[in-house]
Design a protein around this motif. Structure first.
Motif: not given
Length: 230
Positions: A179, A184, A76, A12, A144, A10, A176, A158
């Motif tokens: 994040s 996020v 994602h 961000f 990360v 994912q 999640h 991530v």
């Protein structure tokens, strides 16, 4: 990355305190590196429009990202990364509808397949690893990456690596959770460096990709058309 693993990731938009927050969460800085990525495609972007992404990374060689299974909605992406050159060549021939060119190197088939450079940029990256509190310490760590491209765009990612599709939902739950701990927003979507590069410097190519991806999203009934690009 070991051949055959599935990347669940994912992206961000990192803030000025992201590294400090990672340290607070027990993350460890693995390394800081600088590298150049060069992406290749046909003039019609036939590879990218099929949600495949061919790049040559400085000091690492060729990589082809191929789409994973659809079905889990959210901000994602899921890709399988192919690094063995014969397998890359075979998949490119399949995507482009070309005859089998054998087990040669990627560089040798660029011309016959009509592939050319479409983007090249340098990235400065810091890579962090951590295990979430409350999970088995023997579980694979989350990774990360915090990237800043030489054209001024910063993006974070991530990532979890799994072996089987059945492991993807659990990996997503961990992504999640982390994040959220990083602040996020739940449905935040951040485009990849490549997509921002095309948007800024090759807007016609960017629009072509966006249209192709919008059509694919309508067919699959999945998320925002800009989310899964790259």
């Amino acid at each position: 990355m070991a051949q055959g693993l599935i990347e669940v990731e994912q992206k961000f938009l990192p803030g000025p305190g992201t590294e400090e927050r990672l340290q607070e969460l027990g993350g460890t800085l693995e390394h800081r590196v600088t590298f150049r990525d060069t992406y290749y495609d046909t003039p019609e972007l036939s590879v990218m429009r099929a949600d495949h992404w061919l790049r040559q990374r400085e000091d690492r060689g060729w990589e082809l990202k191929c789409p994973g299974a659809a079905g889990v909605l959210g901000p994602h992406t899921e890709y399988k990364e192919v690094t063995a050159e014969p397998a890359i060549v075979a998949q490119l021939c399949k995507v482009l509808g070309a005859e089998d060119l054998g087990a040669g190197s990627v560089a040798v088939v660029l011309g016959p397949l009509g592939l050319q450079e479409v983007a090249s940029f340098v990235t400065k990256r810091s890579t962090w690893k951590l295990v979430l509190l409350g999970t088995d310490e023997e579980e694979p760590q989350l990774r990360v990456d915090l990237d800043t491209a030489d054209f001024g765009y910063a993006v974070g990612e991530v990532e979890a690596l799994v072996h089987e599709e059945v492991e993807v939902p659990a990996a997503l739950e961990k992504i999640h959770r982390l994040s959220s701990m990083l602040g996020v927003p739940a449905q935040e979507t951040a485009p990849s460096k490549l997509i921002v590069y095309l948007q800024r410097f090759r807007p016609q190519d960017y629009q072509r990709l966006l249209e192709a991806n919008s059509s694919r999203e309508r067919l699959q009934g999945t998320g925002h058309p800009d989310n899964s690009l790259g």
